[in-house]
Scaffold this motif. Structure first.
Motif, PDB file in Angstrom:
ATOM      1  N   LEU A 247      -0.816  19.807 -32.462  1.00 33.66           N
ATOM      2  CA  LEU A 247      -0.591  19.250 -31.111  1.00 33.66           C
ATOM      3  C   LEU A 247      -0.059  20.319 -30.170  1.00 33.66           C
ATOM      4  CD1 LEU A 247       1.020  15.724 -31.690  1.00 33.66           C
ATOM      5  CD2 LEU A 247      -1.380  16.272 -31.283  1.00 33.66           C
ATOM      6  N   ARG A 248       0.744  21.231 -30.732  1.00 31.85           N
ATOM      7  CA  ARG A 248       1.253  22.333 -29.901  1.00 31.85           C
ATOM      8  C   ARG A 248       0.118  23.292 -29.536  1.00 31.85           C
ATOM      9  NH1 ARG A 248       6.327  21.537 -32.617  1.00 31.85           N
ATOM     10  NH2 ARG A 248       5.649  22.354 -34.614  1.00 31.85           N
ATOM     11  N   PRO A 251      -3.220  20.962 -27.216  1.00 36.44           N
ATOM     12  CA  PRO A 251      -2.751  19.758 -26.505  1.00 36.44           C
ATOM     13  C   PRO A 251      -3.899  18.900 -25.980  1.00 36.44           C
ATOM     14  CG  PRO A 251      -2.194  21.767 -25.285  1.00 36.44           C
ATOM     15  CD  PRO A 251      -2.709  22.209 -26.612  1.00 36.44           C
ATOM     16  N   GLU A 252      -5.089  19.492 -25.879  1.00 34.10           N
ATOM     17  CA  GLU A 252      -6.225  18.714 -25.345  1.00 34.10           C
ATOM     18  C   GLU A 252      -6.655  17.582 -26.294  1.00 34.10           C
ATOM     19  OE1 GLU A 252      -6.175  21.918 -26.087  1.00 34.10           O
ATOM     20  OE2 GLU A 252      -7.812  22.371 -27.484  1.00 34.10           O
ATOM     21  N   LEU A 254      -4.611  15.438 -27.546  1.00 37.61           N
ATOM     22  CA  LEU A 254      -3.551  14.425 -27.517  1.00 37.61           C
ATOM     23  C   LEU A 254      -4.077  12.987 -27.438  1.00 37.61           C
ATOM     24  CD1 LEU A 254      -0.479  14.082 -27.527  1.00 37.61           C
ATOM     25  CD2 LEU A 254      -0.532  14.233 -25.044  1.00 37.61           C
ATOM     26  N   ASN A 255      -4.970  12.722 -26.489  1.00 44.75           N
ATOM     27  CA  ASN A 255      -5.424  11.332 -26.321  1.00 44.75           C
ATOM     28  C   ASN A 255      -6.210  10.809 -27.516  1.00 44.75           C
ATOM     29  OD1 ASN A 255      -4.184  10.839 -23.870  1.00 44.75           O
ATOM     30  ND2 ASN A 255      -5.874  11.737 -22.708  1.00 44.75           N
ATOM     31  N   ILE A 258      -3.796  10.080 -30.336  1.00 46.42           N
ATOM     32  CA  ILE A 258      -3.066   8.821 -30.178  1.00 46.42           C
ATOM     33  C   ILE A 258      -3.928   7.635 -30.621  1.00 46.42           C
ATOM     34  CG2 ILE A 258      -2.146   7.231 -28.431  1.00 46.42           C
ATOM     35  CD1 ILE A 258      -1.223   9.879 -26.964  1.00 46.42           C
ATOM     36  N   ASP A 315      -8.861  14.485 -34.256  1.00 42.62           N
ATOM     37  CA  ASP A 315      -9.846  14.669 -33.175  1.00 42.62           C
ATOM     38  C   ASP A 315     -11.090  13.814 -33.407  1.00 42.62           C
ATOM     39  OD1 ASP A 315     -10.817  15.995 -35.320  1.00 42.62           O
ATOM     40  OD2 ASP A 315     -11.204  17.906 -34.284  1.00 42.62           O
ATOM     41  N   LYS A 342       2.097   8.774 -26.005  1.00 42.16           N
ATOM     42  CA  LYS A 342       1.740  10.055 -25.403  1.00 42.16           C
ATOM     43  C   LYS A 342       2.987  10.900 -25.153  1.00 42.16           C
ATOM     44  CE  LYS A 342      -1.380  11.746 -21.850  1.00 42.16           C
ATOM     45  NZ  LYS A 342      -2.399  11.376 -20.890  1.00 42.16           N
ATOM     46  N   LEU A 345       4.704  11.922 -28.547  1.00 41.31           N
ATOM     47  CA  LEU A 345       4.058  13.039 -29.253  1.00 41.31           C
ATOM     48  C   LEU A 345       4.275  14.361 -28.513  1.00 41.31           C
ATOM     49  CD1 LEU A 345       2.945  10.892 -31.086  1.00 41.31           C
ATOM     50  CD2 LEU A 345       0.655  11.821 -30.788  1.00 41.31           C
ATOM     51  N   THR A 346       4.182  14.310 -27.199  1.00 38.18           N
ATOM     52  CA  THR A 346       4.416  15.521 -26.404  1.00 38.18           C
ATOM     53  C   THR A 346       5.836  16.037 -26.623  1.00 38.18           C
ATOM     54  OG1 THR A 346       2.944  14.581 -24.749  1.00 38.18           O
ATOM     55  CG2 THR A 346       4.229  16.467 -24.059  1.00 38.18           C
ATOM     56  N   ALA A 349       6.309  17.504 -30.123  1.00 40.11           N
ATOM     57  CA  ALA A 349       5.672  18.828 -30.220  1.00 40.11           C
ATOM     58  C   ALA A 349       6.504  19.892 -29.497  1.00 40.11           C
ATOM     59  CB  ALA A 349       4.261  18.764 -29.629  1.00 40.11           C
TER      60      ALA A 349
END
Ligand code: EMZ
Length: 386
Positions: A247-248, A251-252, A254-255, A258, A315, A342, A345-346, A349
């Motif tokens: 995730l670090r 980051p793209e 992320l969605n 989730i 993914d 969201k 998780l952000t 990370a």
């Protein structure tokens, strides 16, 4: 097996006959297990009804003995459903606003900082419940301090440790909401109670009972579900530090990550319907007035739809999961829930290096034929700073 694993107890039944059966307080439920069948039933609101006279019967376990107030819009069928849904929808989409997200970020940052400072903590009570209750103050648009009281109620408003249906506990919530409604009548503000009390459908003001119905749903429906999602996410990233690193690095994703976690966790195992006419599901005869359930958790592991359904594929490209339900009654709180995930998780990370599960007690739902782990009763985790 890793502690965060949620296995699929429905596989055999889903693949051999497509349904399962469970007794719920002497009111049997035919559980629909396949993805396609689940979606078909959710779509067919005429045959598989959410409304009807017996308030609370579509929930499994049934809440007929502990609830008389109809949850709105959840226990109303079309066409009436639409007026209610249209009325509340914009309010429940507020989590898309930047201002809302900034406040939610602050709440989640604080919970994560508290965890990092403490080091080791019990995540269900001290992390997930706190986060959920504090976030709920935003959804209701009421002062933050009110969350202290809700936290003291524990993780479920209808269940307690020794009973799946606790009427005394439910009454605490009902009395609380009644009192809040009266307060809002006397002293209207910008909170959900006041906004609903001032609303009209077809030129008629909403009744107190209707307002109460929306509020019970908001409190009950988004409570253990969000708590399970948050707790399972912590357990998952504790067990899979490389995924947190991913995730670090990317980051793209992320969605999609989730959606995949929500598919895998399926925080709400199933939701019922009352059958209005003699019919068939999976070639199995179902009598009018009996109940079926759509088992979201099973549908979300259907190999005909999800390749490697038991793996978390962060993914995963195509992901038509039904963890938020499907069709008319798809989850009203989904926007809020997705934002919570969201930002959580952000923040993890950003701030957390590794987490370690010290000990845990699984939360296993007993569905007769099936025993499903839906999360944890308790889980002690050590948080290490990045
Ligand atoms: C009902 C349900 C809604 C039910 C989205 O699910 O959630 C359950 O936890 C409640 O007990 O009353 O709100």
């Amino acid at each position: 097996m890793k502690k965060s694993t949620l296995s699929d107890p429905f596989k055999e039944a889903r693949e051999s006959k497509g349904f399962g059966e469970m007794d719920d307080q002497n009111d049997p439920v035919v559980m629909v297990l396949g993805h396609k069948d689940v979606r078909k039933c959710a779509h067919n609101w005429k045959t598989f009804q959410s409304g009807g006279d017996e308030v609370g019967r579509i929930v499994v376990p049934s809440e007929v003995h502990i609830r008389n107030t109809r949850q709105i819009p959840f226990e109303v069928d079309p066409p009436e459903h639409k007026s209610y849904r249209d009325l509340v929808e914009p309010w429940f989409k507020r989590p898309l606003e930047a201002n809302y997200q900034a406040k939610l970020t602050q709440i989640i940052n604080n919970v994560v900082d508290e965890a990092l400072n403490k080091g080791t903590l019990e995540v269900v009570e001290e992390f997930a419940l706190k986060l959920q209750s504090r976030a709920l103050t935003l959804l209701l648009n009421i002062p933050f301090e009110e969350s202290d009281l809700w936290i003291s109620w524990g993780t479920h408003v209808f269940r307690s440790e020794d009973t799946a249906l606790d009427g005394d506990k439910a009454n605490i919530l009902y009395d609380y909401i009644d009192a809040q409604i009266d307060k809002a009548i006397e002293n209207p503000g910008n909170d959900l109670y006041s906004v609903l009390l001032a609303s009209e459908i077809n030129g008629k003001k909403l009744t107190k009972e209707e307002v109460k119905g929306v509020l019970i749903l908001t409190f009950a429906g988004g409570r253990d579900t969000v708590i399970n999602a948050v707790t399972n996410a912590i357990a998952y990233f504790a067990d899979h530090p490389k995924s947190l690193q991913r995730l670090r690095d990317e980051p793209e994703i992320l969605n999609t990550a989730i959606e995949e976690l929500i598919r895998y966790f399926s925080p709400l195992t199933q939701m019922g319907r009352v059958v209005t006419e003699n019919t068939h599901v999976c070639e199995h005869a179902i009598k009018a007035q009996s109940r079926i359930s759509m088992c979201w958790a099973s549908a979300n592991r259907d190999e005909r739809v999800f390749e490697n359904a038991n793996d978390v594929v962060l993914d995963r490209k195509v992901n038509p999961h039904v963890a938020f339900g499907f069709g008319t009654h798809n989850c009203l709180g989904a926007t809020h829930a997705r934002q919570i995930m969201k930002i959580l998780l952000t923040t993890l990370a950003e701030k957390v290096g590794t987490m370690e599960i010290i000990k845990c007690k699984e939360n296993i739902e007993d569905l007769d034929e099936f025993k499903r782990k839906v999360g944890f009763d308790s889980i002690h985790v050590t948080f290490n700073k990045l």
